[in-house]
Design a protein around this motif. Structure first.
Motif, short mmCIF file in Angstrom:
data_model
loop_
_atom_site.label_atom_id
_atom_site.label_comp_id
_atom_site.label_asym_id
_atom_site.label_seq_id
_atom_site.Cartn_x
_atom_site.Cartn_y
_atom_site.Cartn_z
N ALA A 185 0.84 -1.20 0.00
CA ALA A 185 0.00 0.00 0.00
C ALA A 185 0.87 1.25 0.00
O ALA A 185 0.63 2.19 -0.77
CB ALA A 185 -0.92 -0.02 1.22
N LEU A 186 1.90 1.25 0.85
CA LEU A 186 2.77 2.43 0.91
C LEU A 186 3.48 2.67 -0.41
O LEU A 186 3.46 3.78 -0.96
CB LEU A 186 3.81 2.25 2.04
N ALA A 187 4.09 1.60 -0.95
CA ALA A 187 4.83 1.76 -2.20
C ALA A 187 3.89 2.07 -3.35
O ALA A 187 4.18 2.92 -4.20
CB ALA A 187 5.63 0.49 -2.50
N GLY A 188 2.74 1.39 -3.38
CA GLY A 188 1.77 1.62 -4.44
C GLY A 188 1.30 3.07 -4.43
O GLY A 188 1.20 3.72 -5.48
N TYR A 189 1.06 3.59 -3.24
CA TYR A 189 0.63 4.98 -3.12
C TYR A 189 1.72 5.91 -3.60
O TYR A 189 1.48 6.86 -4.36
CB TYR A 189 0.25 5.28 -1.67
N GLY A 190 2.94 5.63 -3.18
CA GLY A 190 4.07 6.44 -3.60
C GLY A 190 4.22 6.48 -5.11
O GLY A 190 4.34 7.55 -5.70
N PHE A 191 4.17 5.31 -5.74
CA PHE A 191 4.31 5.26 -7.19
C PHE A 191 3.16 5.95 -7.90
O PHE A 191 3.30 6.48 -9.00
CB PHE A 191 4.42 3.80 -7.67
N ALA A 192 1.99 5.94 -7.29
CA ALA A 192 0.82 6.51 -7.96
C ALA A 192 0.73 8.02 -7.78
O ALA A 192 0.25 8.74 -8.66
CB ALA A 192 -0.45 5.85 -7.43
N ARG A 193 1.18 8.52 -6.63
CA ARG A 193 0.88 9.91 -6.32
C ARG A 193 2.09 10.83 -6.15
O ARG A 193 2.00 12.02 -6.33
CB ARG A 193 0.07 9.97 -5.01
N LEU A 194 3.22 10.28 -5.71
CA LEU A 194 4.35 11.16 -5.41
C LEU A 194 5.22 11.33 -6.65
O LEU A 194 5.37 10.40 -7.44
CB LEU A 194 5.19 10.58 -4.27
N ASN A 195 5.77 12.52 -6.80
CA ASN A 195 6.71 12.74 -7.89
C ASN A 195 8.12 12.77 -7.32
O ASN A 195 8.41 13.59 -6.45
CB ASN A 195 6.42 14.08 -8.57
N PHE A 196 8.94 11.84 -7.77
CA PHE A 196 10.33 11.87 -7.33
C PHE A 196 11.19 11.38 -8.48
O PHE A 196 10.72 10.63 -9.35
CB PHE A 196 10.56 11.05 -6.06
N PRO A 197 12.46 11.81 -8.51
CA PRO A 197 13.30 11.43 -9.65
C PRO A 197 13.49 9.91 -9.70
O PRO A 197 13.64 9.26 -8.67
CB PRO A 197 14.63 12.15 -9.37
N GLY A 198 13.45 9.35 -10.92
CA GLY A 198 13.68 7.91 -11.10
C GLY A 198 12.47 7.06 -10.75
O GLY A 198 12.58 5.85 -10.61
N ARG A 199 11.31 7.69 -10.61
CA ARG A 199 10.14 6.93 -10.16
C ARG A 199 9.79 5.80 -11.14
O ARG A 199 9.61 4.65 -10.75
CB ARG A 199 8.95 7.88 -10.00
N ASP A 200 9.70 6.16 -12.42
CA ASP A 200 9.25 5.14 -13.38
C ASP A 200 10.27 4.02 -13.53
O ASP A 200 9.91 2.85 -13.67
CB ASP A 200 8.96 5.80 -14.74
N LEU A 201 11.56 4.40 -13.46
CA LEU A 201 12.60 3.39 -13.55
C LEU A 201 12.49 2.42 -12.37
O LEU A 201 12.58 1.19 -12.52
CB LEU A 201 13.97 4.09 -13.54
N MET A 202 12.28 2.99 -11.18
CA MET A 202 12.16 2.14 -9.99
C MET A 202 10.93 1.23 -10.08
O MET A 202 10.96 0.08 -9.64
CB MET A 202 12.08 3.01 -8.73
N PHE A 203 9.87 1.78 -10.67
CA PHE A 203 8.66 0.97 -10.79
C PHE A 203 8.92 -0.22 -11.71
O PHE A 203 8.52 -1.36 -11.43
CB PHE A 203 7.50 1.83 -11.31
N ILE A 204 9.62 0.04 -12.81
CA ILE A 204 9.93 -1.06 -13.74
C ILE A 204 10.85 -2.08 -13.06
O ILE A 204 10.65 -3.29 -13.19
CB ILE A 204 10.58 -0.50 -15.03
N ALA A 205 11.82 -1.58 -12.29
CA ALA A 205 12.70 -2.50 -11.56
C ALA A 205 11.88 -3.37 -10.61
O ALA A 205 12.11 -4.59 -10.48
CB ALA A 205 13.74 -1.71 -10.79
N CYS A 206 10.91 -2.75 -9.98
CA CYS A 206 10.05 -3.48 -9.04
C CYS A 206 9.25 -4.55 -9.79
O CYS A 206 9.13 -5.69 -9.34
CB CYS A 206 9.15 -2.48 -8.34
N LEU A 207 8.71 -4.17 -10.95
CA LEU A 207 7.92 -5.13 -11.73
C LEU A 207 8.76 -6.32 -12.18
O LEU A 207 8.28 -7.44 -12.27
CB LEU A 207 7.34 -4.46 -12.98
N SER A 208 10.05 -6.06 -12.47
CA SER A 208 10.88 -7.15 -12.99
C SER A 208 11.01 -8.26 -11.95
O SER A 208 11.24 -9.42 -12.31
CB SER A 208 12.24 -6.63 -13.41
N ALA A 209 10.86 -7.93 -10.67
CA ALA A 209 10.91 -8.97 -9.64
C ALA A 209 9.78 -9.97 -9.84
O ALA A 209 9.88 -11.13 -9.45
CB ALA A 209 10.81 -8.33 -8.25
N MET A 210 8.68 -9.50 -10.46
CA MET A 210 7.52 -10.35 -10.67
C MET A 210 7.77 -11.33 -11.82
O MET A 210 7.21 -12.41 -11.86
CB MET A 210 6.34 -9.45 -11.03
#
Lengths: 278, 414
Positions: free
Chosen positions: A89-114
């Motif tokens: 929930a925390l990470a999902g909220y962060g990825f959905a709402r917060l703007n921070f540098p490297g966000r999309d890259l980190m999201f893709i890295a996270c998805l690759s674990a799946m």
């Protein structure tokens, strides 16, 4: 009989027939768990035992560390579920709402674990946990669920869910004086309930059914979880005692069956509204 | 000052003796279950009492996942020290240099006279002068038979036929057929296990006794299409076609009381503790090439990656000693010849001494181990995949096995 009720009856008849392949094995398992090793195969298709004999259940607890294994599975699954929900929930909220540098890259890295099959990374992971001195403890089994595929799935699902919530809601809450944490806790989390239920179910099931990680990391019988423990009811050279295995399997399945029966409506609702089909 | 110095000396002395008595924990892996696992645990504890600096932890791994787990542990740098190794995995472990050569240790130990081991029991573990494991089980396939079903059919039991020198595969087939006729709800016999992956169990005894084989010299070529092998598979096909044997995959166990005869090892008797029919064991029938059953084997080995190879080898010596093997003999027929005749092995709670003598003692001399190539898993996959097709009622067994051999030969050349 009207056409409508006739078609309804036909519908139910088809459904009942379709349910047989799913329900029969479970009923057979429960029936066979009360039979002796001989009786199970003497009448392979028989559902009902000639008499209810609890000897298999007693032996499972008397001669094997089954109680300890059961407890291990329960506490590990509970920790994994709660931690996955919280972090997802925390990470999902962060990825959905917060703007921070490297966000999309980190999201893709996270998805690759799946996407990575767990077997592919098992040896480096094992070396890592060995260096940390955590082999033959429950830590790898828990951590690899929370931070592995299950956790990544949770982040992904919850992020997608938060994206569907209109931003105006956040803004209204901001104007009403809530901070980031307040918005997350009082506005977003309650709205995410269906997605949280779906993630919870997946996290619990993944942990409950995990065979690979306990196999690799756990060495002593008392630390095993149920999927490993279920393989231990054997004769000296590994031939399976089916009566004991089926009694233990019944005990391992019951909590899930009961939970499903009690919260069935909830489960189905959450799956449909989170857009996830099992 | 003086006091401080003497304290220092004391401390140095203490640490010195601690070094000599360094605590070692040995990890011992096995797939044993039930009472056998309990026995191994108590043996490990006994060993710890005799060797105060050594603790042995027994780790049980499900048989189906055994090699996978050991391999990951070796690759990940936490190998077990000592472990059981299954016969089918031995060539692979030796080829990958995962096992310690025990010869120097064993040769230096008078109590472990290798002459006491039957030569057939060591072949699997020997490469040149090196010896990579010591077998603890030397277990021929034998026939379990349901005496009630034989009685109902009014036919002589395998034990009786054996005494009359008539216990051969023709008699096996005829008895199975008679049982099926007298008890239509039962089957006469099965030469296969429930799990087709394990096809090699009973049928190989028939293959060997018919003069056939799985592999040619040095496991370099396939011999499943040789005349003797084809005869054995044709026997199995005939029995399935007549309905005297359950078809592949049909879930009929001997313990259900619905199977007249079944091939397995002594350890299977643990499954028959509580059955309500009378049963006994006999040797496998004889064929044109004599009575040559399949020998099941498993042994103790030290993994090369172990950090305590000395202690690990000492533990194997303890497990293989006469006194200890006498205790494990209740589950596993011992490879040491002096023990095979011993009272512990022959006093089995479930099987009479006379039957054990016939079914185990008299069979081991001519029994054979299946020595497999290192890529056995792939070979096995080919055979399992084609098994159903080969045994179909209308199949030409010779032709089908020829096709199997073409595929197996291609795998062996890789």
């Amino acid at each position: 009989m009207s056409l409508r009720s006739l078609s309804r009856a036909a519908y139910y008849a088809v459904m009942v027939v379709l349910a047989v392949p799913f329900v029969f094995p479970t009923l057979w398992m429960i029936g066979a768990s009360f039979k002796s090793n001989q009786a199970i195969f003497a009448e392979p298709l028989g559902l009902l035992p000639s008499r209810v004999d609890w000897a298999n259940y007693a032996q499972v607890f008397r001669d094997y560390p089954f109680a300890a294994q059961y407890l291990n599975s329960v506490y590990i699954a509970v920790i994994v579920t709660l931690a996955t929900l919280l972090l997802g929930a925390l990470a999902g909220y962060g990825f959905a709402r917060l703007n921070f540098p490297g966000r999309d890259l980190m999201f893709i890295a996270c998805l690759s674990a799946m996407m990575l099959p767990s077997e592919a990374v098992s040896i480096p992971q094992f070396a890592l946990f060995k260096a940390a001195g955590l082999v033959n403890t429950h830590a790898p089994v828990i951590l690899l669920q929370i931070f592995g595929g299950t956790g990544a799935l949770a982040v992904f699902l919850l992020r997608q869910h938060f994206l569907t919530v209109p931003r105006e809601l956040d803004e209204a809450a901001l104007i009403d004086g809530l901070g980031r944490w307040g918005i997350f806790w009082h506005v977003m989390l309650p709205l995410a309930r269906p997605a949280l239920v779906a993630v919870g179910i997946f996290a619990f099931l993944n942990s409950w059914n995990d065979y690979f990680n306990p196999l690799i990391y756990l060495n002593s019988g008392e630390r095993f979880t149920l999927p490993l423990g279920l393989q231990g009811f054997t004769d000296p050279l590994g031939g399976i005692f089916w009566n004991l295995t089926l009694a233990a399997s019944t005990l391992a399945t019951l909590p899930l069956l009961l939970a499903f029966l009690v919260a069935q409506r909830h489960f189905v609702e959450s799956l449909t509204s989170s857009g996830l089909k099992g | 000052m003086r006091k401080a110095r003497s304290l220092l000396i004391l401390a140095a002395l203490a640490s010195g003796s601690a070094l000599a008595q360094e605590k070692v924990t040995l990890r011992f892996t096995t797939w044993a279950g039930g009472d056998a696992l309990k026995l191994l645990q108590s043996l490990a504890a006994d060993y710890g009492k005799r060797n105060r600096n050594v603790t042995v932890e027994v780790e049980s791994i499900p048989f189906g996942s055994y090699d996978q787990k050991i391999t990951v542990q070796i690759a990940g740098g936490t190998p077990p020290d000592v472990g059981w190794v299954a016969e089918r995995s031995v060539p692979g472990y030796i080829a990958s240099r995962s096992l310690v050569n025990l010869r120097p240790t064993v040769a230096s130990d008078a109590s472990l006279v290798l002459n006491d081991y039957s030569p057939a029991s060591l072949a699997l573990w020997t490469r040149g002068d090196a010896l990579y494991g010591l077998p603890f089980s030397f277990s021929p396939m034998l026939v379990y038979y349901n005496r009630d079903l034989f009685e109902k059919a009014g036919i002589p039991t395998p034990a009786t036929l054996l005494r009359q020198n008539k216990w051969n595969y023709a008699a096996f087939e005829a008895s199975a057929s008679a049982i099926k006729k007298a008890s239509p709800g039962a089957y006469g016999a099965s030469l296969f296990r429930l799990d087709p992956q394990n096809w090699a169990g009973g049928i190989l005894a028939a293959v060997y006794s018919n003069g056939g084989d799985v592999f040619g010299q040095d496991a370099a070529s396939c011999a499943l299409d040789s005349a003797g092998s084809v005869r054995a598979f044709e026997l199995a096909q005939r029995m399935m076609r007549d309905g005297t044997a359950p078809r592949l995959g049909e879930q009929v166990t001997f313990a259900s009381g619905r199977l007249g005869m079944y091939a397995d090892q002594v350890s299977y008797s643990a499954q028959l503790k509580d059955v309500d029919f009378k049963w006994d064991v006999a040797p496998m029938p004889s064929g044109p090439s004599g009575r040559k059953t399949l020998l099941g084997q498993a042994g103790y080995a030290v993994f090369s990656a172990s950090k305590h190879p000395r202690e690990a080898q000492d533990f194997i010596k303890y497990l293989s000693s006469r006194a200890v093997m006498q205790r494990t003999a209740q589950f596993f027929p011992p490879p040491r010849r002096s023990l095979l005749n011993s009272s512990t092995f022959l006093k089995n709670p479930l099987i009479s001494e006379a039957s054990l003598r016939d079914a185990v003692l008299k069979q081991v001399g001519s029994a054979r181990t299946l020595i497999v190539p290192t890529n056995w898993t792939q070979v096995n996959d080919v055979v399992v995949r084609n098994l159903e097709r080969t045994l179909r009622p209308s199949a030409n067994v010779g032709q089908e096995l020829g096709r199997v051999c073409n595929e197996v030969d291609a795998v062996l050349k890789k």
